[in-house]
Structures are given as C-alpha cells and as structure tokens.
Design an enzyme around this catalytic site. Structure first.
Site, PDB file in Angstrom:
ATOM      1  N   HIS A  84       0.683  -1.095   0.027  1.00  0.00           N
ATOM      2  CA  HIS A  84       0.049   0.059   0.076  1.00  0.00           C
ATOM      3  C   HIS A  84       0.958   1.225  -0.004  1.00  0.00           C
ATOM      4  CE1 HIS A  84       0.538  -0.427   4.460  1.00  0.00           C
ATOM      5  NE2 HIS A  84       0.851   0.947   4.339  1.00  0.00           N
ATOM      6  N   ASP A 106       0.282  -8.172   1.547  1.00  0.00           N
ATOM      7  CA  ASP A 106       0.629  -6.580   1.366  1.00  0.00           C
ATOM      8  C   ASP A 106       1.977  -6.216   1.369  1.00  0.00           C
ATOM      9  OD1 ASP A 106       0.130  -3.997   1.136  1.00  0.00           O
ATOM     10  OD2 ASP A 106      -0.462  -3.412   3.141  1.00  0.00           O
ATOM     11  N   SER A 145       5.334   2.371   7.560  1.00  0.00           N
ATOM     12  CA  SER A 145       4.549   1.214   6.784  1.00  0.00           C
ATOM     13  C   SER A 145       5.774   0.872   5.787  1.00  0.00           C
ATOM     14  CB  SER A 145       3.482   1.587   5.738  1.00  0.00           C
ATOM     15  OG  SER A 145       2.410   2.172   6.549  1.00  0.00           O
TER      16      SER A 145
END
Length: 920
Positions: A461, A489, A551
């Site tokens: 993402h 992910d 992230s």
C-alpha cells in the site's frame, strides 16, 4: 595542422589514443574550434573514412576521406560527428566498444566525484551545525540554576523533636518511687515465687483436667523458642527489656518522624498528620487511608481528628456530613478532580466513624487498620490489569484519565525510594542495521523499505499502483522499478544498479516472535522500538506506538533477522504481515505443454481403468453429483500398498519377459575354444527398444537402477573373445585363465537407445575338421556336481582333443579362490608398493565393499616399508583377496599379474573392415 602532430583534446584522450592517428593529423584549428561539446577530460575515437560511405557522392570525391569523431557528449549521449568542410554534422553513431566502456567508467567516476562533493559540503554544514549546537548547549547550561543543598527549617526540626518526645512516653500511668530495703527485696522475691508457683499450679491443673487452650500452646511454643534460640545473656534480651514499655505505634511514629524530616518534600503536612493521628488516638488506622486523599481532603481529615480530640461526637457528625456536603458544593469541579475529592471525603468519614467504634469497643484501632488493609489488598488484586480510568464524553472521546495507581499526598518519600531502588532485571541487546533502511517516496506519500538480497522490500500500500518509485538512501534519490507484488501486502522493488547499500537484512530461518524490533525512518529520523508480539495466522500484532511513514519497515528478531513487514498504524498498536522466502518469487503457472501432459496422463489412467473393468466401463452412466466419502489414512496407505504391489509384479513380469532371451546358461571353463572367435555376441545390438525403455521408466524403475540391471545382464551373458588353439592344451593349467573365463563379457559392446545398429565386420573363422555336436543345455543339479566334475575330468583325459564343457551356472565369485601358496613368497619393497593401486584408481565397488580392509592393508604396507619387515604382508594380502573373492571382485594380486603379464596366446587387436575414424 594538416599532416602535423596528432591532435589530442585532453590527457585521457592521449593516453587511450582510440582510432586512427592519421585522422588526428588532419585536424585544423577551424575543426578544433567547432568541436562538439564532448565530456571534459574524456577520450574520443578518430576515424578517417571514405566520403562516399557517409555522404551521397559521385565522381572523384567519392574516395576522398573525411574525419569522423566519436565520443560522449555532456548531455549524457553517445554520438559520431563528421566535418563536411564548414561544420561538424552528426551521423549514425559508430560503435567503439573500448570507447564506450571507458566513457561508462568516466561517467561513473564523475558521478562519484559529484556525490563526494555534495557529501563534503553536507559534512561541513553538519559540522558547523554541531559547533553551533555545542555553543548553545553550553549557554543553556549556564542559564540552568544550580540546585542548592536542601535546608531543613528549624521549625520542622522542633516539631519532629516534639513528636519524638511524645512517642517515647511509655504510657499514661505514673509509678511511685519506692525505696529499696532488705524487706522490700524479700517481698519482691516472695511475690515472684508466689506468681511462679501460681502459674505452675494452673498449668498442672489444666494438664490434669485436659483443659489446655490454644493460647497456652502458643505461650509454650514461644517460651521454648525463647530459651532455645536466644541465650540468657544476649543483647536481644536487653533490647526487648526496654522496648516492652513502649507500644508499637510509638516506635513506628518515631521512625516515621525521622524519615519525614529527612526525606519528605512537604515535612510540615506529614508531621501535622502524625501529630493529629497521635492525639486523636486513631494512630495506625490513619496510615492506610492517606493514599485515598487529595490535598484538600487531607487537611479536612486533620481538622476532624483535632476536633475529635476535644469533642468526639461533633467530629463524627461532621465526618458523616462531609461526603454529602462535598457532593453538593464540589460539583463545579471537572470530573477527574471531582471523583478524587469525593473519594477522599468518604475515606475520612470511614476513618472517623470506624475509629470511634473501635476505640469504644476494644480500646484500640488495630481491627480498623486490618480491615482497611484487607480492602486495599482486594481492590489492588482486582485492578491489576488496568492502569487508569478513562472518562469519555458522549462522542466516546477520552477527556480525562484517572490513574488507578494511587499517589500519596503525604509521606511520598517511600515512592521516591522505590523509584531509586536497585534494578531486578537485565534487558537483552538487539541488533539493528540502519544502513539497510531506505525511504520509499511516491506521489501518494512516503514509506519505509529495507534491502534484502537484490530487492527492496516494502509494503504494497506504500507503493500503490505505481510502476516506478523513488528510493531515498543516504540523501540521494534513485528511481527503481516495482518487480513483484504477491497477494500479501508486500512489494518487491528491484534495487538500482548504482545503489550500493552498506548493509542488507536476511530472513530468519528459525523465527522467534516472542520479542520483535521495529525500526523505521520518521521525518528523516531513525526510530527503534522493541515489544512482545503475538502471532495471528500470517500476521503479527505488538504494542508499539506507530506513526505515518513507518509502513514497510522491517520487523526483526533480536539477532537482526527479518520476521515480517510493518503494516498498520493505529497510533498505539502495530501490525505486520509475516514474510516467507516463497514470497520473493511469483508462482509460475503451468505451461500449456505441462497441462496437456497432465491431461494425457489422466486419460491414460481412465483408459487403463476401463481396460481392467470392461463391464463397468460399458454399463457406467455419467453421474452429475458425486457423493463425498471420508477415507482414513490407513485406507489410503493400504490402497497405495496394493497398487504398488500390483505394479511391481507387472514390472517384474515384463522385465523377465524382455530379458528372457539373454538369461541363458554359460559355457564351462575350458581352453578348447581359445583359438576360435566367438559368434553371436550381438555387438552394438539394442537390448530394448526406445518405447520399451520409456515404458520401464514410467513403471517406476529409475535410469540408474535400470543401467545397473543391464550391466549385470551383460556380465552374465558376454565376456572376452575366446580363441581356439588346437596346438596348445595343458591339463595342469586348467585354471590359467582367470579374467574372462567364468564371466563372458565383451567390453566393446555398446548400449545405445538412440543410435542405429552398427554393422559388424566380417570375421574369418578357422574351419574345424571334426566338429562335435553341442549338448543341450540342462539345468545344473547341485547334488550331482561332484559326479559331473569327475566324469568331465575322465572325458578330458581320454580325449585326444580338448572338448567343450557343459555350461556352468552364474557364480557370484570372480575367478578362482585365492590359494595361500600363491602368496607365500619373499616380498620386497616393490611388491609392497604395487600390490594396491592408487586411491583414485579404485572402483566404487572396491571402496564400498573392501574400504576398511584396504585402509588396513595400506597401514601395514607403510609400516613394513619403514621397518623393512614384510613378514605380515602376505597374510594381509591373502585376507584382502579372499574377501574380494567372496564379494565377487577380482583379487589385487591377480590384478597385478594381469597388468604386468599379457594373456597367453594373445594375438593382438582383431582386424575389422569397419568405418575409419577421422580425428582432427
């Protein structure tokens, strides 16, 4: 400058000297002035090319030569230019491999120099910033007021002394002073004797009536321990003698007063609380209630205790009304303060009312002290998990928090002592590699990535739908391509060629999720956090305060190996997805050929099943839905065993049927046919067709096992060429031929499943005058072996010409058994050296079967050569050859004789008319 010195634009150009020197000699000042913008200090290649090869030209000008320069331009391109008489014209670039390699190196060197310059400028800027910060730090340190040594005011020392004096008063009962005389001493002695006699009589009466209570037993145990462990003359008895005049509260208040004066931050409040608790008589019952109070409720409690000293009923009435009045008059406070104030007033009411009840009934507040301690312990046991109370509004937003950890308003020096106490545990070190981290920059935002292998790993993402992303590493920006994104992910980015990280992270082979470390870049700062993790399938959860930009950060164990990739951001908790080695590469879909092969195998299986059960195949109707049946593991194992047993049986039958023509009886070991060329050796003949060979492989027989089986069959049915010598026959040397007599083997035979069958060359066979008919092959009866051997020997003696022996069965031994007489001779150093071949010349069978015995013999040989004593060598060689004979191998003494001595009647290689081999 025409036909003058060669022109060189720079020293590197002169050093490399690419191209034609004649072209360099043709350079004129006009040509030099109009040169293209080549890279500074870079080489160029000069060519002197015919004009007609570049420009459309006719006539004599076709063969005129022009100068062509090839090099790297400042804009990063590679091009060639020709001078047309007025200016340089760009043409299709001419490839000079050496020039291109040199330009690449020069371009890389220039890029590194530019990076070095930027790094040096950044370093100088940072050094200047560090100096400014150091000066600012020194200036701020001077502004910080130095803490002065704590001074205790004299008034608090006086108050503490008064409390100490009050605590040291033994009691309120005065004792009259009596003058001691001889009569008073006699009275005291009589009194002590009377008391002792009374205690003894009471004890005897209780023993006689069996009326001993628990208190009597405890007193007896106390006396036993007192006399057993404390000597009669000991300092403890002296201390207890003076202490028993004082109560426990007096001693405790003395210690508490000293600690308050020395360590408390607010000694006035603490000493006043001690004084009021002593005057009111509540004493120890006051201490457990202090953590429930605020500053205001503490002074309310002190006021009520002073009031209780003068009028207890008034104090009780005010204490009961205090919570009610507080609920009414303190409602203007915020929720957190309001709850704390009401809680303190309720504790004050319980203390005053309960203390008065205990003093009235028992004369002491010990029971109230025990009750309050028990309530606090129960409350503490029920709220171990939570650390605070959260007060929320109607929308669910937390507006205030009330800690469940109680903070003392008075006597808080104990908590300070606890905070400055000795540590009881040691935290482990964790390995971090900041050089393996980078920042992933996309139009949607930023994330963190890390280097692993040849990839940059980050969260999917964080990459989004971008095919190319910017990778920021050590202040430099690189453009990289997204290579692969699995279902998780996670995104894998190809590391650029000019990006060389200082460290890379490896995956953990033995994952340990008990303690994880998260490291990432947040606002260009490296943040590291360690926490315990929990596994939830393919994800991890851990209590780490996360921020935007984390992230894709690596989640590592304490050794610095990657466990997962950081994903979620809830503010207080973090989550990650576990990464496996299989995630790095996409799963390849089966090709069309593989799918067709699987379909063919499935159809073959259906065809075989239909052939085995034809009736079922004819009557079977298509079924739309199939019933599901539960099959246990044991049923599956039984089915597999049955299928394997059937397949192996079919395989054995097919192999036996195919190899049956070759499994024939062997001829006897005689010398009648040595001079005759053997026929029907089937040289170069395929034993199996290619279809049969593949069918056997599909049945489960691997290629290596199949080749071993073919070698064994060849060894059983073929051997060396045998010649028939009519002029030579020796009955005593019947066992002369060792190699090739018992096993017929043709070393020239070739097993080839792909080549065509070779045509054997014609041979000339010596005609026989009296050929004797061969006897039919009969199975050998082992019980009549000796009789047949005797008959055979008699036939050999009677015959005037050697006759053929009956075929002998296949034997697992090789040649004749070794005889001790062949080894019993005088061994010398040469015999010892050459009896065993070099280790690399040993066969696989020798190493497997005779490995340990060969090592033992080598040790004996080395010892014999050193000591020149070869007495133990014959027996060792005999034992080795005996073991080789039993294993079906050729003896080592026999190998030496075969190598040093050519076989008898050897006539050299056979002459054939086959195709000639041409070697280049």
């Amino acid at each position: 400058m025409a036909h003058g010195e060669p022109y060189y634009s720079s020293k590197p150009d002169k050093d490399f000297n690419f191209g034609s020197t004649m072209a360099r000699r043709q350079m004129t000042p006009t040509m030099v002035a109009k040169l293209p913008n080549f890279v500074r200090n870079s080489p160029q290649a000069y060519d002197w090319i015919v004009r007609g090869l570049i420009f459309p030209t006719t006539g004599k000008t076709y063969f005129q030569r022009v100068v062509v320069i090839t090099g790297g331009l400042e804009d990063g391109t590679y091009g060639s230019f020709v001078f047309d008489g007025r200016e340089w014209v760009e043409i299709y670039p001419i490839e000079h491999l050496n020039l291109m390699s040199s330009l690449k190196l020069i371009h890389k060197a220039n890029a590194l120099q530019e990076r070095l310059r930027l790094s040096q400028e950044e370093k100088a800027t940072l050094a200047l910033d560090v100096q400014f910060l150091q000066h600012e730090n020194v200036r701020l340190k001077e502004l910080i007021p130095k803490p002065e040594p704590r001074k205790i005011q004299m008034k608090w020392i006086i108050v503490g002394a008064v409390l100490t004096f009050l605590s040291l008063i033994p009691g309120g009962y005065a004792q009259s002073q009596i003058n001691n005389t001889i009569f008073t001493d006699m009275i005291a002695a009589c009194k002590y004797s009377t008391e002792t006699l009374t205690e003894n009589l009471d004890l005897r009466i209780k023993l006689a009536l069996a009326n001993i209570t628990i208190s009597d037993k405890l007193d007896a145990v106390r006396q036993i321990l007192n006399f057993a462990f404390v000597p009669r003359a000991h300092w403890l008895r002296t201390v207890f003698y003076y202490i028993h005049y004082y109560e426990m509260w007096n001693i405790f208040m003395f210690v508490l007063a000293i600690g308050t004066v020395m360590r408390s931050a607010r000694p006035g409040t603490d000493l006043i609380t001690l004084a009021t608790s002593h005057l009111s008589g509540f004493r120890m019952a006051v201490l457990p209630t202090i953590p429930f109070h605020t500053t205001m409720t503490l002074w309310v409690m002190n006021t009520l205790m002073v009031c209780y000293y003068f009028d207890n009923l008034l104090a009780i009435t005010l204490a009961i009304l205090a919570p009610i009045l507080g609920i009414i008059f303190l409602c203007f406070m915020e929720d957190s303060n309001y709850v704390s104030q009401i809680r303190g007033l309720i504790a004050t009411a319980v203390l005053i009312a309960g203390g008065h009840a205990c003093l009235t009934l028992t004369g002491t507040t010990t029971s109230l002290f025990v009750v309050i301690l028990t309530c606090r312990f129960i409350r503490m046991a029920t709220v171990f998990i939570g650390t605070r109370f959260e007060i929320r509004d109607a929308n669910g937003k937390v507006v205030a928090t009330v800690p469940t950890r109680i903070k003392n308003v008075a006597f808080d020096f104990f908590q300070k002592l606890k905070q400055s106490g000795v540590r009881v545990g040691v935290n482990e070190f964790v390995v971090i590699k900041p050089g393996a981290l980078c920042v992933i920059d996309t139009p949607e935002g930023k994330g963190t990535g890390f280097f692993s292998g040849n990839d940059i790993v980050t969260a999917a993402h964080a990459v989004g739908n971008n095919t190319f992303v910017n990778v920021c590493y050590e202040g430099l920006m690189y453009e990289a391509k997204v290579r692969y994104m699995p279902e998780k992910d996670i995104a894998f980015i190809t590391c650029p060629g000019d990006l060389h990280p200082t460290a890379r992270l490896k995956l953990s082979k033995n994952p340990d999720y008990s303690c994880v470390t998260v490291m990432a870049y947040v606002n260009e700062d490296l943040v590291v956090s360690t926490a315990a993790a929990m596994v939830h399938g393919n994800t991890l959860s851990y209590a780490v305060r996360t921020q935007d930009g984390m992230s894709g950060a690596p989640v590592c164990d304490k050794y610095g190996r990657v466990l997962a990739v950081h994903q979620t951001n809830t503010g207080y908790t973090g989550g990650a997805v576990i990464i496996d080695p299989t995630d790095f590469h996409p799963v390849k879909a089966p090709s069309r050929v593989e799918l067709l092969k699987e379909e063919i195998e499935r159809l073959k299986a259906q065809l075989n099943s239909a052939a085995e059960n034809p009736a079922t195949a004819v009557t079977q109707q298509p079924v739309v839905t199939l019933e599901q049946k539960s099959v246990s593991d044991s049923d599956v194992v039984d089915l597999v065993r049955t299928a394997m047993e059937r397949e192996m049986k079919v395989l054995r039958d097919e192999i036996n049927g195919i190899l049956a023509p070759f499994l024939q009886k062997k001829k006897g070991k005689t010398k009648h046919g040595r001079g005759r060329v053997r026929r029907n050796l089937r040289k170069g003949v395929k034993l199996l067709t290619e279809e049969e060979y593949r069918e056997l492989l599909e049945k489960g027989l691997d290629r290596e096992t199949f080749l071993d089986l073919i070698d064994r069959i060849i060894g059983e049915r073929s051997g060396y060429p045998d010649y028939d010598d009519e002029d030579y026959y020796d009955e005593d040397d019947d066992g002369w031929g060792v190699v090739g007599d018992d096993v017929e083997f043709d070393y020239t035979e070739v097993i080839n499943f792909d080549q065509a069958k070779p045509t054997p060359a014609p041979r000339t066979v010596k005609p026989k005058t009296c050929p004797e008919p061969e006897a039919e092959t009969q199975p050998l009866d082992l019980s009549q072996k000796k009789e047949k051997q005797l008959e055979h020997e008699q036939q050999v003696v009677k015959s005037t010409k050697p006759q053929k022996n009956e075929p002998q069965p296949y034997s697992q031994t090789y040649g004749k058994a070794p005889i001790w007489e062949s080894y019993d001779f005088d061994w010398d150093e040469d015999d010892a050296k050459f009896i065993l071949p070099a280790p690399h010349r040993l066969t696989k069978a020798d190493e497997i079967v005779l490995g340990s015995k060969i090592v033992k013999l080598r040790t004996i040989i080395e010892t014999a050569i050193k000591t020149q004593n070869y007495s133990a060598l014959p027996e060792a060689v005999f034992e080795l050859d005996k073991a080789a004979y039993e294993a079906g191998l050729e003896g080592f003494l026999q190998r030496v004789k075969s190598k040093n001595k050519a076989p008898k009647n050897y006539k050299g290689p056979q002459k054939t008319k086959g195709p000639k081999t041409i070697t280049h």
